[in-house]
Design an enzyme around this catalytic site. Structure first.
Site, PDB file in Angstrom:
ATOM      1  N   HIS A  70     -20.641 -10.134   1.298  1.00  0.00           N
ATOM      2  CA  HIS A  70     -21.933  -9.936   0.612  1.00  0.00           C
ATOM      3  C   HIS A  70     -22.760  -8.989   1.476  1.00  0.00           C
ATOM      4  O   HIS A  70     -23.090  -9.308   2.605  1.00  0.00           O
ATOM      5  CB  HIS A  70     -22.672 -11.273   0.477  1.00  0.00           C
ATOM      6  CG  HIS A  70     -22.195 -12.078  -0.684  1.00  0.00           C
ATOM      7  ND1 HIS A  70     -23.058 -12.770  -1.496  1.00  0.00           N
ATOM      8  CD2 HIS A  70     -20.955 -12.282  -1.178  1.00  0.00           C
ATOM      9  CE1 HIS A  70     -22.358 -13.375  -2.456  1.00  0.00           C
ATOM     10  NE2 HIS A  70     -21.089 -13.094  -2.276  1.00  0.00           N
ATOM     11  N   HIS A  93     -28.337 -19.582   2.851  1.00  0.00           N
ATOM     12  CA  HIS A  93     -28.104 -20.889   2.236  1.00  0.00           C
ATOM     13  C   HIS A  93     -28.478 -22.012   3.206  1.00  0.00           C
ATOM     14  O   HIS A  93     -28.376 -21.838   4.425  1.00  0.00           O
ATOM     15  CB  HIS A  93     -26.637 -21.041   1.837  1.00  0.00           C
ATOM     16  CG  HIS A  93     -26.255 -20.214   0.643  1.00  0.00           C
ATOM     17  ND1 HIS A  93     -25.862 -18.898   0.748  1.00  0.00           N
ATOM     18  CD2 HIS A  93     -26.245 -20.507  -0.688  1.00  0.00           C
ATOM     19  CE1 HIS A  93     -25.595 -18.426  -0.456  1.00  0.00           C
ATOM     20  NE2 HIS A  93     -25.826 -19.373  -1.351  1.00  0.00           N
ATOM     21  N   GLU A 192     -18.113 -30.989  -3.887  1.00  0.00           N
ATOM     22  CA  GLU A 192     -18.238 -32.416  -4.187  1.00  0.00           C
ATOM     23  C   GLU A 192     -16.867 -33.052  -4.408  1.00  0.00           C
ATOM     24  O   GLU A 192     -15.939 -32.408  -4.898  1.00  0.00           O
ATOM     25  CB  GLU A 192     -19.080 -32.635  -5.455  1.00  0.00           C
ATOM     26  CG  GLU A 192     -20.485 -32.098  -5.356  1.00  0.00           C
ATOM     27  CD  GLU A 192     -20.518 -30.592  -5.284  1.00  0.00           C
ATOM     28  OE1 GLU A 192     -21.347 -30.062  -4.530  1.00  0.00           O
ATOM     29  OE2 GLU A 192     -19.680 -29.930  -5.925  1.00  0.00           O
TER      30      GLU A 192
HETATM   31  N1  LIG Z   1     -21.852 -27.610  -4.890  1.00  0.00           N
HETATM   32  C1  LIG Z   1     -21.156 -26.699  -5.572  1.00  0.00           C
HETATM   33  N2  LIG Z   1     -21.468 -25.396  -5.410  1.00  0.00           N
HETATM   34  C2  LIG Z   1     -20.751 -24.499  -6.093  1.00  0.00           C
HETATM   35  N3  LIG Z   1     -20.850 -23.143  -6.099  1.00  0.00           N
HETATM   36  C3  LIG Z   1     -19.919 -22.692  -6.946  1.00  0.00           C
HETATM   37  I1  LIG Z   1     -19.618 -20.681  -7.335  1.00  0.00           I
HETATM   38  N4  LIG Z   1     -19.201 -23.690  -7.508  1.00  0.00           N
HETATM   39  C4  LIG Z   1     -19.713 -24.856  -6.966  1.00  0.00           C
HETATM   40  C5  LIG Z   1     -19.405 -26.240  -7.138  1.00  0.00           C
HETATM   41  O1  LIG Z   1     -18.491 -26.651  -7.879  1.00  0.00           O
HETATM   42  N5  LIG Z   1     -20.165 -27.123  -6.422  1.00  0.00           N
END
Ligand SMILES: Nc1nc2[nH]c(I)nc2c(=O)[nH]1
Length: 270
Positions: A70, A93, A192
């Site tokens: 990025h 982030h 998750e």
């Molecule tokens: N927490 C979470 N963040 C994400 N970012 C992306 I692109 N896909 C996901 C996801 O399935 N879960």
């Protein structure tokens, strides 16, 4: 260091960054802040003509992006309607562990630069099987599962209608087929478990990701009208019976690129 700089006074740091941006872009006031998440990279070119591009790390308080590949840039874009968009392509982030001030520095900087509207985009996991990878979904509300706030001290901010019903209405005028959903921000950086996805579903989430909620809160605190739109890039863990191939996820995100960039440009032009 950048962290020390933010740790003095985050709002003074945002002022300094905004002054730097005005100086370097020759634009002393921007109108709309646009934060580009995964899959939204091409949107800036459709929003208007880029009149200046800065590398993030040259701007006070910004970090180089942690996500490989990025390019961390901050762009000033002039739209056909004469609006000035500040495109923040250098998101920090929460999972980078640089603290909440770093996560929302760009938001505060955009407000200090004059922006009255904040457009947040992201890539996320979908909890609704009807939303195939590549589907854009308007954010109606969020659930902040980070257990953190970008605000400090007695700053009690109301978050009713945080995601502007007005702009969501404009988005639906542009594309009446757009669905809406509740976005839950997990701290990350891990994805998750299927059990956590079911928990998120039970508490009312339709979209899960690792950004956006903290930025939206800071945007409201800074007095901006906030709008958010997610790109479902994958079905969240356990939602689809068969594991998705990463290749499919990449391809669907890329295939959606032109359509969602057009959509975003049309919404911003409103
Ligand atoms: N927490 C979470 N963040 C994400 N970012 C992306 I692109 N896909 C996901 C996801 O399935 N879960």
């Amino acid at each position: 260091s950048t962290t020390d700089f933010l740790n003095t006074d985050p709002f003074a740091a945002a002022r300094a960054a905004a002054d730097y941006i005005a100086e370097e872009t020759g634009v002393d006031r921007h109108d709309t802040a646009l934060v580009l998440g995964s899959g939204w990279g091409e949107a800036a070119d459709l929003v208007g003509e880029t009149t200046a591009t800065l590398s993030a790390e040259e701007v006070p308080g910004f970090h180089a992006p942690a996500v490989e590949g990025h390019v961390g840039t901050i762009r000033s874009v002039l739209t056909k309607e004469g609006k000035r968009a500040l495109v923040l392509g250098a998101r920090t982030h929460y999972y980078e562990g640089k603290g909440v001030r770093a996560v929302v520095h760009g938001i505060r900087t955009a407000a200090a630069a004059g922006c009255s509207t904040l457009v947040l985009t992201n890539g996320c996991g979908g909890l609704n099987e009807a939303w195939a990878p590549g589907t854009p979904v308007l954010i109606r509300d969020h659930i902040n599962l980070t257990a953190a706030s970008p605000l400090e001290g007695a700053t009690f901010v109301d978050l009713t209608d945080l995601y502007s019903p007005r702009i969501r209405g404009l988005a639906r005028e542009v594309d009446p087929t757009l669905d809406e959903g509740v976005y839950a921000q997990f701290p990350g950086p891990h994805y998750e478990t299927p059990a956590e996805v079911q928990y998120a579903k039970r508490i009312g989430a339709d979209l899960i990701g690792m950004s956006t909620a903290l930025e939206a809160i800071a945007g409201r605190h800074a007095g901006m009208e906030v709008f958010g739109i997610s790109l479902v890039t994958n079905l969240a863990a356990g939602i689809s019976p068969q594991p998705l191939s990463h290749q499919e996820v990449i391809e669907s995100g890329q295939a959606a690129g032109p359509r969602i960039s057009r959509l975003l440009a049309d919404i911003i032009a409103k």
